[in-house]
Design an enzyme around this catalytic site. Structure first.
Site, PDB file in Angstrom:
ATOM      1  N   GLY A  33       0.784  -1.240   0.000  1.00 30.36           N
ATOM      2  CA  GLY A  33       0.000   0.000   0.000  1.00 30.36           C
ATOM      3  C   GLY A  33       0.811   1.284   0.000  1.00 30.36           C
ATOM      4  CB  SER A  34       4.221   2.256  -1.026  1.00 25.43           C
ATOM      5  OG  SER A  34       4.318   1.895  -2.385  1.00 25.43           O
ATOM      6  CG  ASN A  35       1.515   3.579  -5.756  1.00 19.66           C
ATOM      7  OD1 ASN A  35       1.908   4.634  -6.232  1.00 19.66           O
ATOM      8  ND2 ASN A  35       2.071   2.411  -6.047  1.00 19.66           N
ATOM      9  NE  ARG A  86     -11.735 -12.863 -12.646  1.00 26.75           N
ATOM     10  CZ  ARG A  86     -10.844 -13.104 -13.591  1.00 26.75           C
ATOM     11  NH1 ARG A  86     -11.048 -12.647 -14.799  1.00 26.75           N
ATOM     12  NH2 ARG A  86      -9.766 -13.800 -13.347  1.00 26.75           N
ATOM     13  CG  HIS A 130       0.736  -1.245 -15.548  1.00 23.76           C
ATOM     14  ND1 HIS A 130       0.465  -2.499 -15.055  1.00 23.76           N
ATOM     15  CD2 HIS A 130       1.647  -1.411 -16.540  1.00 23.76           C
ATOM     16  CE1 HIS A 130       1.171  -3.397 -15.724  1.00 23.76           C
ATOM     17  NE2 HIS A 130       1.894  -2.763 -16.630  1.00 23.76           N
ATOM     18  CB  THR A 162     -11.146   0.426 -20.489  1.00 27.96           C
ATOM     19  OG1 THR A 162      -9.816   0.029 -20.796  1.00 27.96           O
ATOM     20  CG2 THR A 162     -11.288   1.932 -20.629  1.00 27.96           C
ATOM     21  CG  ASP A 166      -2.365  -3.678 -16.681  1.00 25.38           C
ATOM     22  OD1 ASP A 166      -2.945  -3.145 -15.729  1.00 25.38           O
ATOM     23  OD2 ASP A 166      -1.658  -4.692 -16.570  1.00 25.38           O
ATOM     24  CD  GLU A 195       4.544   2.484  -9.326  1.00 27.75           C
ATOM     25  OE1 GLU A 195       3.547   2.186  -8.664  1.00 27.75           O
ATOM     26  OE2 GLU A 195       5.367   1.620  -9.704  1.00 27.75           O
TER      27      GLU A 195
HETATM   28  C1  GRF Z   1       3.028  -0.751  -7.747  1.00 28.10           C
HETATM   29  O1  GRF Z   1       4.231  -0.910  -8.441  1.00 28.10           O
HETATM   30  C2  GRF Z   1       1.895  -0.526  -8.711  1.00 28.10           C
HETATM   31  O2  GRF Z   1       2.269   0.186  -9.851  1.00 28.10           O
HETATM   32  C3  GRF Z   1       1.509  -1.932  -9.090  1.00 28.10           C
HETATM   33  O3  GRF Z   1       1.648  -2.670  -7.900  1.00 28.10           O
HETATM   34  C4  GRF Z   1       2.598  -2.041  -7.051  1.00 28.10           C
HETATM   35  C5  GRF Z   1       1.899  -1.795  -5.751  1.00 28.10           C
HETATM   36  O4  GRF Z   1       2.753  -1.275  -4.762  1.00 28.10           O
HETATM   37  N1  GRF Z   1       0.197  -1.963  -9.674  1.00 28.10           N
HETATM   38  P1  GRF Z   1       2.133  -0.641  -3.441  1.00 28.10           P
HETATM   39  O5  GRF Z   1       1.229  -1.700  -2.810  1.00 28.10           O
HETATM   40  O6  GRF Z   1       1.385   0.577  -3.813  1.00 28.10           O
HETATM   41  O7  GRF Z   1       3.315  -0.357  -2.579  1.00 28.10           O
END
Ligand code: GRF
Length: 229
Positions: A33-35, A86, A130, A162, A166, A195
């Site tokens: 979850g760093s993003n 799913r 991505h 979409t 990706d 990112e």
């Molecule tokens: C990131 O590299 C993102 O681009 C990809 O998965 C990774 C997730 O990293 N979709 P984090 O969990 O946000 O640290």
């Protein structure tokens, strides 16, 4: 309203008119979850007109969940292993998200493929990040594949989601040079840093209604650069 992602840290009145007008962002994660953290921090630091409504994971053990909780953000888990199909998983995920009534849904390292019906339901307010310069290298192991292809530059892409995996209109990209001696890990670490810059920027643009999709391409209405390099 208090908690991460408030436009006003001082506001404690739950029925505050300003807070009620804020956009709600729900973030979907599967792992560290760093993003997600970078979005939460930018929302707070830049006092977006938004709050983080919840962080939702398909994995109960996702490290990002604990981080979100420690910031006072609501969390939910929809464990994909509990569903026979799913479609059944997607339906429960949609039910969970709809109960939060978000304006924006941000996939941040969410490692499940979502079905067409789910994607269509949130079309125009569903973002993903991505770790490649799409349309190059959709799917997994992007840094390994970029190195194997001899790419001199790679990067990351934030795009509207979409049904095609990706793909989707590109909001912003970060270009990262490939250096001699790079491994998937060293390259991935440099891409990840970028990112963390571009994803909050893209979400904020969507919060502020600064994005328009025209003929499958995204225009930033203030003319801000959609390439970071
Ligand atoms: C990131 O590299 C993102 O681009 C990809 O998965 C990774 C997730 O990293 N979709 P984090 O969990 O946000 O640290």
């Amino acid at each position: 309203m208090m908690g991460a992602g408030g436009a006003s840290d001082d506001c404690r009145e739950r029925r505050c008119v300003h807070c009620a007008a804020m956009k709600s962002v729900v973030i979907l994660i599967s792992g560290r979850g760093s993003n997600m953290r970078s979005i939460v921090q930018a929302c707070d630091a830049e006092r977006w007109n938004a709050r983080i409504g919840a962080v939702v994971s398909n994995r109960p053990e996702a490290a990002g969940l604990e981080n979100a909780r420690s910031r006072g953000i609501a969390t939910a888990v929809v464990d994909h292993r509990q569903f026979a199909s799913r479609d059944a998983f997607d339906a429960e995920l949609a039910r969970t998200i709809d109960a939060l009534a978000p304006d924006i849904v941000a996939l941040a390292g969410f490692m499940r493929i979502l079905g067409d019906a789910f994607v269509r339901r949130y079309e125009g307010r569903l973002l993903n990040i991505h770790p490649s310069l799409l349309p190059a290298f959709p799917g997994l192991r992007t840094h390994e594949r970029a190195l194997a292809a001899g790419c001199k530059v790679t990067g990351a892409t934030v795009h509207f989601v979409t049904p095609q995996l990706d793909h989707g209109p590109i909001v912003i990209q970060a270009a990262v040079p490939v250096l001699a001696g790079d491994t998937p890990d060293t390259l991935g670490a440099r891409v990840l840093e970028r990112e963390h810059l571009i994803y909050p920027r893209a979400v904020r643009w969507l919060v502020d209604e600064k994005l328009r999709i025209e003929d499958g391409r995204v225009r930033q209405l203030d003319g801000e650069p959609q390439l970071d390099f």
